[in-house]
Design a protein around this motif. Structure first.
Motif, PDB file in Angstrom:
ATOM      1  N   TRP A 165       0.724  -1.364  -0.112  1.00 58.08           N
ATOM      2  CA  TRP A 165      -0.043   0.170   0.043  1.00 58.08           C
ATOM      3  C   TRP A 165       0.873   1.345   0.008  1.00 58.08           C
ATOM      4  O   TRP A 165       0.549   2.400  -0.703  1.00 58.08           O
ATOM      5  CB  TRP A 165      -0.916   0.126   1.238  1.00 58.08           C
ATOM      6  N   SER A 166       1.974   1.317   0.790  1.00 55.88           N
ATOM      7  CA  SER A 166       2.778   2.442   0.572  1.00 55.88           C
ATOM      8  C   SER A 166       3.476   2.610  -0.785  1.00 55.88           C
ATOM      9  O   SER A 166       3.432   3.677  -1.486  1.00 55.88           O
ATOM     10  CB  SER A 166       3.879   2.150   1.452  1.00 55.88           C
ATOM     11  N   VAL A 167       3.808   1.605  -1.552  1.00 55.61           N
ATOM     12  CA  VAL A 167       4.035   1.817  -2.821  1.00 55.61           C
ATOM     13  C   VAL A 167       3.079   2.315  -3.806  1.00 55.61           C
ATOM     14  O   VAL A 167       3.224   3.225  -4.405  1.00 55.61           O
ATOM     15  CB  VAL A 167       4.750   0.384  -3.321  1.00 55.61           C
ATOM     16  N   ILE A 168       1.971   1.855  -3.520  1.00 53.65           N
ATOM     17  CA  ILE A 168       0.535   2.391  -4.535  1.00 53.65           C
ATOM     18  C   ILE A 168       0.455   3.730  -4.015  1.00 53.65           C
ATOM     19  O   ILE A 168       0.304   4.482  -5.120  1.00 53.65           O
ATOM     20  CB  ILE A 168      -0.530   1.497  -3.829  1.00 53.65           C
ATOM     21  N   LEU A 169       0.416   4.026  -2.721  1.00 53.77           N
ATOM     22  CA  LEU A 169       0.144   5.408  -2.392  1.00 53.77           C
ATOM     23  C   LEU A 169       1.108   6.327  -2.745  1.00 53.77           C
ATOM     24  O   LEU A 169       0.773   7.497  -3.121  1.00 53.77           O
ATOM     25  CB  LEU A 169      -0.208   5.727  -1.002  1.00 53.77           C
ATOM     26  N   THR A 170       2.380   5.882  -2.746  1.00 52.04           N
ATOM     27  CA  THR A 170       3.518   6.754  -3.201  1.00 52.04           C
ATOM     28  C   THR A 170       3.384   6.810  -4.840  1.00 52.04           C
ATOM     29  O   THR A 170       3.604   8.386  -5.340  1.00 52.04           O
ATOM     30  CB  THR A 170       4.816   6.502  -2.823  1.00 52.04           C
ATOM     31  N   LEU A 171       2.978   6.068  -5.545  1.00 47.63           N
ATOM     32  CA  LEU A 171       2.959   6.178  -7.097  1.00 47.63           C
ATOM     33  C   LEU A 171       1.744   6.774  -7.694  1.00 47.63           C
ATOM     34  O   LEU A 171       2.056   7.187  -8.605  1.00 47.63           O
ATOM     35  CB  LEU A 171       3.638   4.854  -7.725  1.00 47.63           C
ATOM     36  N   SER A 172       0.735   6.684  -6.848  1.00 48.44           N
ATOM     37  CA  SER A 172      -0.383   7.066  -7.555  1.00 48.44           C
ATOM     38  C   SER A 172      -0.253   8.534  -7.896  1.00 48.44           C
ATOM     39  O   SER A 172      -0.789   8.844  -8.865  1.00 48.44           O
ATOM     40  CB  SER A 172      -1.771   6.866  -6.698  1.00 48.44           C
ATOM     41  N   PRO A 173       0.238   9.610  -7.097  1.00 43.48           N
ATOM     42  CA  PRO A 173       0.249  10.991  -7.937  1.00 43.48           C
ATOM     43  C   PRO A 173       0.977  10.957  -8.923  1.00 43.48           C
ATOM     44  O   PRO A 173       0.615  11.745  -9.947  1.00 43.48           O
ATOM     45  CB  PRO A 173       0.651  11.780  -6.669  1.00 43.48           C
ATOM     46  N   VAL A 174       2.104  10.068  -9.115  1.00 40.95           N
ATOM     47  CA  VAL A 174       2.893  10.406 -10.218  1.00 40.95           C
ATOM     48  C   VAL A 174       2.427   9.837 -11.583  1.00 40.95           C
ATOM     49  O   VAL A 174       2.206  10.418 -12.508  1.00 40.95           O
ATOM     50  CB  VAL A 174       4.270   9.252 -10.146  1.00 40.95           C
ATOM     51  N   ILE A 175       1.351   8.721 -11.352  1.00 36.42           N
ATOM     52  CA  ILE A 175       0.839   8.080 -12.562  1.00 36.42           C
ATOM     53  C   ILE A 175      -0.503   8.911 -13.036  1.00 36.42           C
ATOM     54  O   ILE A 175      -0.521   9.022 -13.913  1.00 36.42           O
ATOM     55  CB  ILE A 175       0.066   6.694 -12.004  1.00 36.42           C
ATOM     56  N   VAL A 176      -1.143   9.627 -11.916  1.00 31.64           N
ATOM     57  CA  VAL A 176      -2.170  10.726 -12.319  1.00 31.64           C
ATOM     58  C   VAL A 176      -1.596  11.644 -13.224  1.00 31.64           C
ATOM     59  O   VAL A 176      -2.119  12.079 -13.923  1.00 31.64           O
ATOM     60  CB  VAL A 176      -2.785  11.011 -10.859  1.00 31.64           C
ATOM     61  N   PHE A 177      -0.437  12.362 -12.651  1.00 30.47           N
ATOM     62  CA  PHE A 177       0.106  13.561 -13.237  1.00 30.47           C
ATOM     63  C   PHE A 177       0.401  13.111 -14.506  1.00 30.47           C
ATOM     64  O   PHE A 177       0.237  13.771 -15.726  1.00 30.47           O
ATOM     65  CB  PHE A 177       1.379  14.073 -12.484  1.00 30.47           C
ATOM     66  N   TYR A 178       1.201  11.946 -15.023  1.00 28.95           N
ATOM     67  CA  TYR A 178       1.647  11.206 -16.118  1.00 28.95           C
ATOM     68  C   TYR A 178       0.470  11.426 -17.212  1.00 28.95           C
ATOM     69  O   TYR A 178       0.744  11.907 -18.107  1.00 28.95           O
ATOM     70  CB  TYR A 178       2.475  10.075 -15.916  1.00 28.95           C
ATOM     71  N   VAL A 179      -0.622  10.761 -16.351  1.00 26.79           N
ATOM     72  CA  VAL A 179      -2.016  10.413 -17.501  1.00 26.79           C
ATOM     73  C   VAL A 179      -2.596  11.840 -17.787  1.00 26.79           C
ATOM     74  O   VAL A 179      -2.787  12.052 -19.088  1.00 26.79           O
ATOM     75  CB  VAL A 179      -2.875   9.721 -16.759  1.00 26.79           C
ATOM     76  N   LEU A 180      -2.335  12.548 -16.972  1.00 24.47           N
ATOM     77  CA  LEU A 180      -2.699  14.212 -17.217  1.00 24.47           C
ATOM     78  C   LEU A 180      -2.187  14.795 -18.414  1.00 24.47           C
ATOM     79  O   LEU A 180      -2.641  15.439 -19.186  1.00 24.47           O
ATOM     80  CB  LEU A 180      -3.239  14.902 -15.862  1.00 24.47           C
ATOM     81  N   MET A 181      -0.674  14.779 -18.007  1.00 21.74           N
ATOM     82  CA  MET A 181       0.388  15.418 -18.892  1.00 21.74           C
ATOM     83  C   MET A 181       0.204  14.898 -20.357  1.00 21.74           C
ATOM     84  O   MET A 181       0.147  15.568 -21.391  1.00 21.74           O
ATOM     85  CB  MET A 181       1.515  15.384 -18.409  1.00 21.74           C
ATOM     86  N   VAL A 182      -0.015  13.500 -20.506  1.00 22.05           N
ATOM     87  CA  VAL A 182      -0.073  12.736 -21.741  1.00 22.05           C
ATOM     88  C   VAL A 182      -1.238  13.022 -22.597  1.00 22.05           C
ATOM     89  O   VAL A 182      -1.472  12.827 -23.803  1.00 22.05           O
ATOM     90  CB  VAL A 182       0.538  11.492 -21.747  1.00 22.05           C
ATOM     91  N   ALA A 183      -2.402  12.942 -21.789  1.00 32.32           N
ATOM     92  CA  ALA A 183      -3.764  12.939 -22.366  1.00 32.32           C
ATOM     93  C   ALA A 183      -3.962  14.288 -23.139  1.00 32.32           C
ATOM     94  O   ALA A 183      -3.287  15.209 -22.525  1.00 32.32           O
ATOM     95  CB  ALA A 183      -4.890  12.520 -21.449  1.00 32.32           C
TER      96      ALA A 183
END
Length: 49
Positions: free
Chosen positions: A31-49
């Motif tokens: 869960w710590s890995v998921i919660l740490t990486l989730s903002p990075v993934i969301v930011f990447y998706v928003l920038m690429v889309a």
């Protein structure tokens, strides 16, 4: 093929009821890995889309 009893903890854990300390540590780590990486993934998706 050298197994050295790697399957023994799996059968032992199946007989137990509830969680062990190792199970809780694994869950907290995942869960710590998921919660740490989730903002990075969301930011990447928003920038690429």
């Amino acid at each position: 093929m050298n197994t050295e009893g790697n399957l023994a903890p799996v059968y032992q854990a199946a007989d137990q009821q509830g969680f062990t300390t190792e199970d809780i540590l694994w869950a907290a780590g995942i869960w710590s890995v998921i919660l740490t990486l989730s903002p990075v993934i969301v930011f990447y998706v928003l920038m690429v889309a």
